[in-house]
Each structure stands twice: as C-alpha cells, then as structure tokens.
Write a protein that holds these residues in place. Structure first.
Motif, PDB file in Angstrom:
ATOM      1  N   ASN A  73     -13.607   6.842  13.198  1.00  0.00           N
ATOM      2  CA  ASN A  73     -14.401   6.213  12.153  1.00  0.00           C
ATOM      3  C   ASN A  73     -15.383   7.172  11.482  1.00  0.00           C
ATOM      4  O   ASN A  73     -16.116   6.790  10.573  1.00  0.00           O
ATOM      5  N   ILE A 118     -10.766  11.298   8.019  1.00  0.00           N
ATOM      6  CA  ILE A 118      -9.589  11.180   7.156  1.00  0.00           C
ATOM      7  C   ILE A 118      -9.229  12.508   6.509  1.00  0.00           C
ATOM      8  O   ILE A 118      -8.075  12.950   6.563  1.00  0.00           O
ATOM      9  N   GLU A 119     -10.220  13.181   5.923  1.00  0.00           N
ATOM     10  CA  GLU A 119      -9.905  14.450   5.254  1.00  0.00           C
ATOM     11  C   GLU A 119      -9.434  15.507   6.247  1.00  0.00           C
ATOM     12  O   GLU A 119      -8.526  16.275   5.971  1.00  0.00           O
ATOM     13  N   ARG A 159      -3.861  10.111   2.888  1.00  0.00           N
ATOM     14  CA  ARG A 159      -5.232   9.689   2.594  1.00  0.00           C
ATOM     15  C   ARG A 159      -5.279   8.185   2.339  1.00  0.00           C
ATOM     16  O   ARG A 159      -6.070   7.452   2.933  1.00  0.00           O
ATOM     17  N   ASN A 160      -4.414   7.738   1.494  1.00  0.00           N
ATOM     18  CA  ASN A 160      -4.387   6.333   1.094  1.00  0.00           C
ATOM     19  C   ASN A 160      -4.058   5.410   2.269  1.00  0.00           C
ATOM     20  O   ASN A 160      -4.681   4.368   2.471  1.00  0.00           O
ATOM     21  N   PRO A 178     -10.005   0.976   8.567  1.00  0.00           N
ATOM     22  CA  PRO A 178     -10.972  -0.133   8.615  1.00  0.00           C
ATOM     23  C   PRO A 178     -10.392  -1.396   9.260  1.00  0.00           C
ATOM     24  O   PRO A 178     -11.147  -2.210   9.776  1.00  0.00           O
ATOM     25  N   GLN A 194      -6.934   5.312   4.773  1.00  0.00           N
ATOM     26  CA  GLN A 194      -8.022   4.505   4.217  1.00  0.00           C
ATOM     27  C   GLN A 194      -7.748   3.012   4.366  1.00  0.00           C
ATOM     28  O   GLN A 194      -8.669   2.224   4.559  1.00  0.00           O
ATOM     29  N   ASN A 197       0.823  -1.209   0.000  1.00  0.00           N
ATOM     30  CA  ASN A 197       0.000   0.000   0.000  1.00  0.00           C
ATOM     31  C   ASN A 197       0.856   1.257   0.000  1.00  0.00           C
ATOM     32  O   ASN A 197       0.583   2.220  -0.722  1.00  0.00           O
TER      33      ASN A 197
END
Lengths: 204, 204
Positions: free
Chosen positions: A182, A187-188, A88-89, A96, A92, A68
DNA sequence: GTCTATACATCGATAGAC
DNA sequence: GTCTATCGATGTATAGAC
C-alpha cells in the motif's frame, strides 16, 4: 420497484465487502445486513436468496476487473509502453480492492464452466469477438515490436507477475521484509521491476 | 492411542481432499466422514473439533510445499540451473495437488499473522535462520552470476510466474485456447518459457 | 419498504451402547 | 474404537404487522 434504489446500493456495497473478505461460504447474511444498516429480511426482499445476491456481486466484480483490462488494450501502439500502462492501471484497480483477485480466483474454481461466459460477454461489449489480449500480442509480433514468443506463455507470466504479489500480500509482507503493497511508491517500483525483467526477454 | 493409526490417516487424507476443494467454511464434517468411510462421531474422537482438524491439514500442506522449496535451494551452485530446477520441482509438486496453492492463498489471508511462524519453523528445521531464498539471490549477485536486482521484486515476479498459472488454471483453460496444465509436456514448456523470459533480464 | 418474530434446515458436537 | 441417535447452536428464509 425502482431499479437502483438507495437501499439496493447499500446492500450491494455491504455484500461486496463481506463476500470478498469471507467468501461465499464464510459470508453471513446477518453481517451483510449489519454493514448495510438494515435487517436480514430486507436482504431477501431485494435479492430473494444468498445465492442470487452472491451471483450479482460476483458478476459485478468480475466485469469490473475485466473491463479494466480491456480498456487499456488500445491506448497506445507502442508495445512496451502498453505493458507499462497495463501494469500501472491494473495495480491501481486491484490494490485498493485488497481481496478482489483472491476472491475471484477462489470462487471461480467452484463454479460451473458456463460462467466463463462472463469473459466473452465483456469482450463482446467492447467490440471483440476473440480474446483481445492474445490479438494484441500477435500484432506486436507481426509488427516486429517484439520477438516471436508464445502468447499464452507470455500472458501467464505477465499476469502472474502483476496479480500474485497483490494476492499473496498477506503472506509476503511477513517473509519479504520492508514490503508494503500500500506504499505510495509500490506501484511505480513494481512497474519498473516487471518491465526491467521482461523487456530484455521479448525485445526484437 | 497409537500415534498414526490407520483410521487417523484415512481421516487426514479425506479431510485434506475436502478442505482443499471447499475451503474451511465450505467443508462439511459429514463429507469428510463419508470419504474416509467412517462416521462423524469418529472424526471428533480423533481430532476433537473441525478447527483442530483444519489446523492439522493446513499445517501439513503448508509445510509440504515450503519444504519442497527449501530443498531445492542448495542443489546446484549455478543460478540459472537453480532457477530451472526450482520451477520444474515446484510445478511437479503443485500441479498434481490441483487446489493446494489456491487453498493456501485463500485461507492464509484469514489467519492470525502469528501463523506465519510456520515459515520460520520450516526454515529452522532446514538449518536457516533467515529467509533462504533472499540469501540465495544475494549470493548469486555477489558472485556476479546475475546483475544486481532487488531480490524482493524478483521473488514476487518469479513466484508469480510459477504459481499463478496453476492457481488460475480453471479460468485460463477457457480463455487461453489449447492450454492443458495436466499435459505431459506442460511442465517442461513452462520451465523453458519462464527461463527464456527471465534470464535475459538478470544475466550479468 | 421496512420491521419483528419465527419457521425450517443444517451443521458441529456429544451421549451412550456395544 | 466405532457406531446410532440426538442435542444445541446457527444460518437462511418467510410470515405478517406496520
């Protein structure tokens, strides 16, 4: 034996769940069997031992997270944009899988150093012979996209900003009010916070 | 029973070593007894059960590291200097106890949320009723010492930069060449790297 | 391949002598 | 308070029927 039989996959899924949650020592073969909907004997039929099963789970998860990282390295030439995409990646992928980083940091410290070959295995699979993150930073410095900084210090800072909040979420949520990892916006918000903080320190 | 008998202290020292290294599940009462130079039965004589022994070790270590944080909060009014002292002091406490943060992050995620009372217990012992780190940042903003930033985001970033390198040292040393956390200069180099990176992002 | 039943090892905990 | 010896529970692993 078929290579990726249905049962084998069910076991790997269940084992990943349990190992990431409880760790190697805390995990129970019985619980893995239960979650996979089979019985204990079948675990040993497919994976011989708890050690071997753990080894496979760890290898899989470790390579997942490292691939990743490596994949984002060549996405854009603009370094600031690269950092943005990286955070961001990475978040992500990590969020989770709530226990992934916590699990890796914990277990890797107990392993033989030769297991660090996983790193260079993955690097090689992507065509790198050296640590590609360091290369990427050096390139940005050479091109004048950022000012000269110590790549090692920067990597530690940047990774820490990304990983720590996710890993420590169980505590942080209790002492930093209104924090919800969550949440759809997390994230942003995190991406912008990190870039706001960091960019002024490295821009040319 | 005397309160802090010599044997009791030897047990606590040994238990701390083993628990921090192996975790609660991986730790063995036999190994703790061996390192303490006594036998298993005596462990139970003093601490009744593995659970209770673990609880005491965790509480002790957790409070140690948190007190350490709280004490630096009021050392200076200058916020930049405060950050510098914070990093230095924190790393000095953490690095010699190589497994401390790794242990706490790992174990705390498995605990009941009500154990987060340790935080506020320690806060209270130092005379705070709210999270004092957030207060400190808000004060710096009000006084115009730094520009308005989200305290929660800043704390996550800053703690990440301090803690992550220490926690991930076993891996990092293999992929970031020439890195040695235990080197005499490491702490000062890390202090300056963090402040260089961060200060431009928050100065007014 | 999948199951039940069980062997074998280990660990936490206790009994009881000193 | 400290020891030796041992119990009882639990966990990994295997034997063997289907």
């Amino acid at each position: 034996m078929e290579f990726n039989s249905d049962t084998e996959q069910k076991i790997m899924r269940a084992a990943t769940e349990v190992f990431l949650e409880k760790g190697k020592d805390g995990a129970r073969m019985q619980e893995i069997a239960n979650r996979a909907g089979i019985n204990k004997a079948l675990l040993h039929y497919y994976f011989r031992s708890k050690d071997k099963l753990f080894e496979q789970v760890f290898r899989q998860e470790f390579k997942f997270i490292l691939s990743n990282i490596v994949q984002v390295l060549s996405v854009t030439d603009d370094f600031k944009e690269f950092l943005r995409q990286f955070v961001r990646n990475y978040l992500q992928a990590i969020i989770p899988r709530r226990n992934l980083m916590r699990f890796i940091i914990w277990e890797i410290a107990k392993m033989q150093p030769n297991l660090v070959q996983y790193f260079f295995e993955t690097f090689r699979e992507h065509g790198y012979t050296e640590n590609p993150v360091i290369l990427r930073i050096k390139k940005a410095i050479d091109e004048g996209q950022i000012k000269p900084v110590d790549p090692v210090q920067f990597i530690m800072s940047f990774l820490g900003m990304c990983i720590f909040p996710v890993m420590a979420a169980p505590i942080l949520q209790h002492i930093l009010y209104h924090l919800d990892i969550n949440d759809a916006d997390f994230i942003e918000q995190r991406v912008e916070a990190i870039l706001d903080l960091v960019w002024n320190g490295i821009k040319p």
